[in-house]
Write a protein that holds these residues in place. Structure first.
Motif, short mmCIF file in Angstrom:
data_model
loop_
_atom_site.label_atom_id
_atom_site.label_comp_id
_atom_site.label_asym_id
_atom_site.label_seq_id
_atom_site.Cartn_x
_atom_site.Cartn_y
_atom_site.Cartn_z
N GLY A 105 -13.97 -9.89 12.84
CA GLY A 105 -14.11 -9.38 11.56
C GLY A 105 -15.75 -9.43 11.19
N LEU A 106 -15.76 -8.47 10.10
CA LEU A 106 -17.34 -8.18 9.64
C LEU A 106 -16.90 -8.55 8.37
N ALA A 107 -18.36 -8.78 7.53
CA ALA A 107 -18.58 -8.96 6.09
C ALA A 107 -19.85 -8.44 6.00
N GLY A 108 -19.77 -7.75 4.40
CA GLY A 108 -21.01 -7.02 4.37
C GLY A 108 -21.02 -6.48 2.70
N VAL A 109 -22.05 -5.96 2.36
CA VAL A 109 -22.16 -5.40 0.99
C VAL A 109 -22.49 -3.96 1.08
N THR A 110 -21.99 -3.24 0.23
CA THR A 110 -22.17 -1.80 0.15
C THR A 110 -22.47 -1.62 -1.47
N ASP A 111 -23.59 -1.22 -1.75
CA ASP A 111 -23.82 -1.01 -3.41
C ASP A 111 -23.35 -2.14 -4.01
N THR A 159 -20.26 -3.67 -4.04
CA THR A 159 -19.04 -4.00 -3.32
C THR A 159 -19.06 -4.74 -2.27
N LEU A 160 -18.30 -6.22 -2.14
CA LEU A 160 -18.38 -7.01 -1.05
C LEU A 160 -17.33 -6.43 -0.22
N ILE A 161 -17.33 -6.41 1.10
CA ILE A 161 -16.21 -5.84 2.02
C ILE A 161 -16.11 -7.20 2.90
N ILE A 162 -15.00 -7.67 3.08
CA ILE A 162 -14.64 -8.54 4.12
C ILE A 162 -13.35 -8.16 5.04
N ASN A 163 -13.42 -8.53 6.47
CA ASN A 163 -12.30 -8.32 7.22
C ASN A 163 -11.52 -9.63 7.68
N LEU A 164 -10.42 -9.81 7.51
CA LEU A 164 -9.86 -10.87 8.13
C LEU A 164 -8.80 -10.76 9.06
N PRO A 165 -8.49 -11.64 9.62
CA PRO A 165 -7.34 -11.44 10.78
C PRO A 165 -6.08 -11.04 10.04
N GLY A 166 -5.15 -10.38 10.75
CA GLY A 166 -3.80 -9.83 10.55
C GLY A 166 -2.85 -11.08 10.19
N SER A 167 -2.98 -12.33 10.78
CA SER A 167 -1.92 -13.44 10.70
C SER A 167 -2.02 -13.94 9.36
N PRO A 168 -1.01 -14.61 8.96
CA PRO A 168 -0.98 -15.27 7.50
C PRO A 168 -1.83 -16.50 7.56
N GLY A 169 -2.00 -17.24 8.63
CA GLY A 169 -2.82 -18.42 8.94
C GLY A 169 -4.32 -17.96 8.61
N GLY A 170 -4.72 -16.77 9.43
CA GLY A 170 -5.95 -16.28 9.22
C GLY A 170 -6.28 -16.02 7.76
N VAL A 171 -5.30 -15.21 7.12
CA VAL A 171 -5.52 -14.82 5.55
C VAL A 171 -5.55 -16.00 4.79
N LEU A 204 -20.92 -11.89 -5.29
CA LEU A 204 -20.85 -10.79 -6.45
C LEU A 204 -22.07 -11.13 -7.57
N GLU A 205 -21.95 -12.35 -7.62
CA GLU A 205 -23.25 -12.63 -8.83
C GLU A 205 -24.49 -12.13 -8.28
N GLN A 206 -24.84 -12.27 -6.96
CA GLN A 206 -26.11 -11.82 -6.44
C GLN A 206 -26.29 -10.32 -6.51
N ILE A 207 -25.07 -9.53 -6.11
CA ILE A 207 -24.96 -8.03 -6.29
C ILE A 207 -25.30 -7.67 -7.91
N ALA A 208 -24.66 -8.26 -8.67
CA ALA A 208 -24.92 -8.23 -10.08
C ALA A 208 -26.18 -8.52 -10.64
N GLY A 209 -27.02 -9.30 -9.78
CA GLY A 209 -28.51 -9.52 -10.11
C GLY A 209 -28.57 -10.92 -11.10
N VAL A 210 -27.50 -11.61 -11.02
CA VAL A 210 -27.45 -13.18 -11.86
C VAL A 210 -28.56 -13.82 -10.99
N ASP A 211 -29.25 -14.62 -11.73
CA ASP A 211 -30.51 -15.38 -11.17
C ASP A 211 -31.48 -14.91 -10.31
N HIS A 212 -31.49 -13.61 -10.39
CA HIS A 212 -32.65 -13.00 -9.78
C HIS A 212 -33.27 -12.20 -10.77
N THR A 213 -34.84 -12.36 -11.14
CA THR A 213 -35.25 -11.38 -11.90
C THR A 213 -36.43 -10.83 -10.97
#
Length: 162
Positions: A115-121, A123-135, A150-159
């Motif tokens: 699974g990958l994770a990253g930011v686009t504009d 939005t935070l995107i996260i891939n999780l496994p398909g098993s209940p335990g993995g979720v 999400l705070e970082q994306i919104a610019g919180v604490d960064h000027t």
């Protein structure tokens, strides 16, 4: 402020109604318990174009967090990372690393999840496994890290520097 989240399950069998989408439901309920506004779970077959279309649709609707479940293993049908990669502008490898580290003592094969994770504009995107335990493990990592991302994306604490 409540963040909006989208849940996307990639599964041939769940999309055909062969079995219930347990992982998607656990993920939806878990995100709601964490304070996210989740409208529904989208279930798509293990197909790069269909997974990518579901993620892209969430991105265009102003969703803050997109979480997929399923398709992160090594079988020929596991294609979620391939569908996700072109949509990510900034990779966050620490999120999948945290998931593998958290899960490996319980399930040694957790190290095989791709699974990958990253930011686009905005939005935070996260891939999780398909098993209940993995979720369930993924929800722990989301609780630990997603709010800060999400705070970082919104610019919180960064000027901007002058």
């Amino acid at each position: 402020m409540s963040h909006r989240a989208a849940v996307i399950t990639a599964s041939n069998r769940a999309s055909q109604g062969i079995y219930a989408d347990t992982s998607g439901e656990i993920l939806r309920d878990g995100l709601i318990a964490l304070g996210y506004d989740v409208a529904e779970v989208t279930v798509v077959p293990d197909d790069v174009e269909l997974i990518q279309h579901a993620i892209a649709s969430a991105l265009t609707s102003g969703i803050d967090l997109v979480v997929t479940t399923g398709g992160t293993g090594i079988s020929q049908f596991d294609l979620t990372p391939e569908a996700t990669a072109p949509l990510i502008k900034k990779l966050l490898p620490g999120i999948p690393e945290a998931l593998r580290a958290y899960s490996r003592d319980k399930v040694p094969t957790a190290d095989l999840t791709r699974g990958l994770a990253g930011v686009t504009d905005g939005t935070l995107i996260i891939n999780l496994p398909g098993s209940p335990g993995g979720v369930r493990d993924g929800l722990v990592i989301i609780e630990r890290l997603a709010g800060h991302v999400l705070e970082q994306i919104a610019g919180v604490d960064h000027t901007p520097s002058s």
